[in-house]
Motif scaffolding. Structure first.
Motif, PDB file in Angstrom:
ATOM      1  N   SER A 136       0.895  -1.220   0.102  1.00 14.72           N
ATOM      2  CA  SER A 136       0.042  -0.141   0.070  1.00 14.72           C
ATOM      3  C   SER A 136       0.747   1.393   0.203  1.00 14.72           C
ATOM      4  N   GLN A 137       1.905   1.272   0.606  1.00 12.08           N
ATOM      5  CA  GLN A 137       2.854   2.342   0.680  1.00 12.08           C
ATOM      6  C   GLN A 137       3.570   2.710  -0.312  1.00 12.08           C
ATOM      7  N   GLN A 138       3.563   1.686  -1.453  1.00 17.31           N
ATOM      8  CA  GLN A 138       4.246   1.715  -2.707  1.00 17.31           C
ATOM      9  C   GLN A 138       3.540   2.217  -3.721  1.00 17.31           C
ATOM     10  N   LEU A 139       2.114   2.321  -3.651  1.00 18.99           N
ATOM     11  CA  LEU A 139       1.121   2.535  -4.577  1.00 18.99           C
ATOM     12  C   LEU A 139       1.163   3.953  -5.236  1.00 18.99           C
ATOM     13  N   ARG A 140       0.950   4.395  -6.606  1.00 19.50           N
ATOM     14  CA  ARG A 140       1.211   5.302  -7.085  1.00 19.50           C
ATOM     15  C   ARG A 140      -0.296   5.969  -7.832  1.00 19.50           C
ATOM     16  N   GLY A 141      -0.882   6.968  -7.364  1.00 21.26           N
ATOM     17  CA  GLY A 141      -1.954   7.694  -7.679  1.00 21.26           C
ATOM     18  C   GLY A 141      -3.217   6.909  -7.289  1.00 21.26           C
ATOM     19  N   ASP A 142      -4.447   7.385  -7.594  1.00 18.04           N
ATOM     20  CA  ASP A 142      -5.491   6.942  -7.310  1.00 18.04           C
ATOM     21  C   ASP A 142      -5.918   5.595  -7.950  1.00 18.04           C
ATOM     22  N   GLU A 143      -6.926   4.709  -7.446  1.00 17.83           N
ATOM     23  CA  GLU A 143      -6.933   3.518  -7.810  1.00 17.83           C
ATOM     24  C   GLU A 143      -7.401   3.370  -9.589  1.00 17.83           C
TER      25      GLU A 143
END
Length: 218
Positions: A136-143
């Motif tokens: 989760s801390q690596q995700l970029r931008g909204d879904e």
């Protein structure tokens, strides 16, 4: 310092083994790597290659081989509950952590351990949710943005890899040269280390120039 592009698909057990082995195989050398998810099935299709799992006896051997290698190399390897499986959810999740098509070693390792340790179903919804939480801390931008970007990055990564001569995974690209497979790591080390006359001469280009003795395909 040499840059290595590590082309990978999480469905391949040899990718897990190569991922774990790479730091030891190149110990003492100056290098850094970027990890590029690609769709192995698309690369195999372009080459007209059914892959190991497309040949029953080779499938049996491959699973025995990688299971033994996992314990022999000390990194472990448990065949997932089903294999092969559709790797798209995992590839797209990993690329949701990317802006440019490369993922970091933390992301690659998290997904590979999800698949290759424990013998679980790689696509179990609850486990996928847990993996997404880990990342989760690596995700970029909204879904919505992530999903569309991940799809586009996977297509471009696969197309670019094929254009560079990548036909399977794991593949390590450095200085425009592609080294394929877990067993290419000693060769990769020799190239990065320098001083190997084989690489300094014409052998790299000459080796594949041998004429084929087979008749042309109909």
């Amino acid at each position: 310092m040499k840059h290595i592009t590590f082309h990978l698909d999480f469905v391949s057990p040899y990718v897990w083994l190569a991922f774990e082995r790479l730091p030891q195989a190149l110990e003492g050398l100056s290098w850094h790597a970027s990890y590029r998810p690609v769709l192995l099935g698309a690369l195999l299709q372009r080459a007209g290659n059914p892959g190991p799992v497309g040949i029953p006896a080779k499938r049996d051997w491959t699973y025995r081989h990688v299971s033994w290698l996992g314990q022999a190399l000390g990194c472990g390897l448990d065949m997932p509950a089903r294999h092969p499986f559709n790797p798209l959810p995992l590839l797209r999740l990993a690329l949701s952590c990317s802006e440019d098509g490369s993922i970091n070693r933390f992301v690659a390792g998290a997904v590979l351990r999800h698949v290759w340790l424990g013998g679980h179903d790689a696509l179990d919804p609850a486990r996928l949710d847990a993996l997404a939480q880990t990342l989760s801390q690596q995700l970029r931008g909204d879904e919505t943005e992530r999903q569309e970007r991940a799809k586009a990055l996977l297509r471009s990564n696969t197309d670019e890899a094929a254009a560079r001569g990548v036909f399977g995974v794991p593949a390590f690209e450095v200085d425009g040269r592609v080294f394929w497979g877990l067993d290419s790591l000693p060769m990769l080390r020799a190239y990065l280390q320098g001083g190997d006359g084989w690489f300094e001469g014409s052998a790299w280009d000459a080796a594949p120039s041998v004429p084929s003795g087979l008749p042309p395909a109909a």
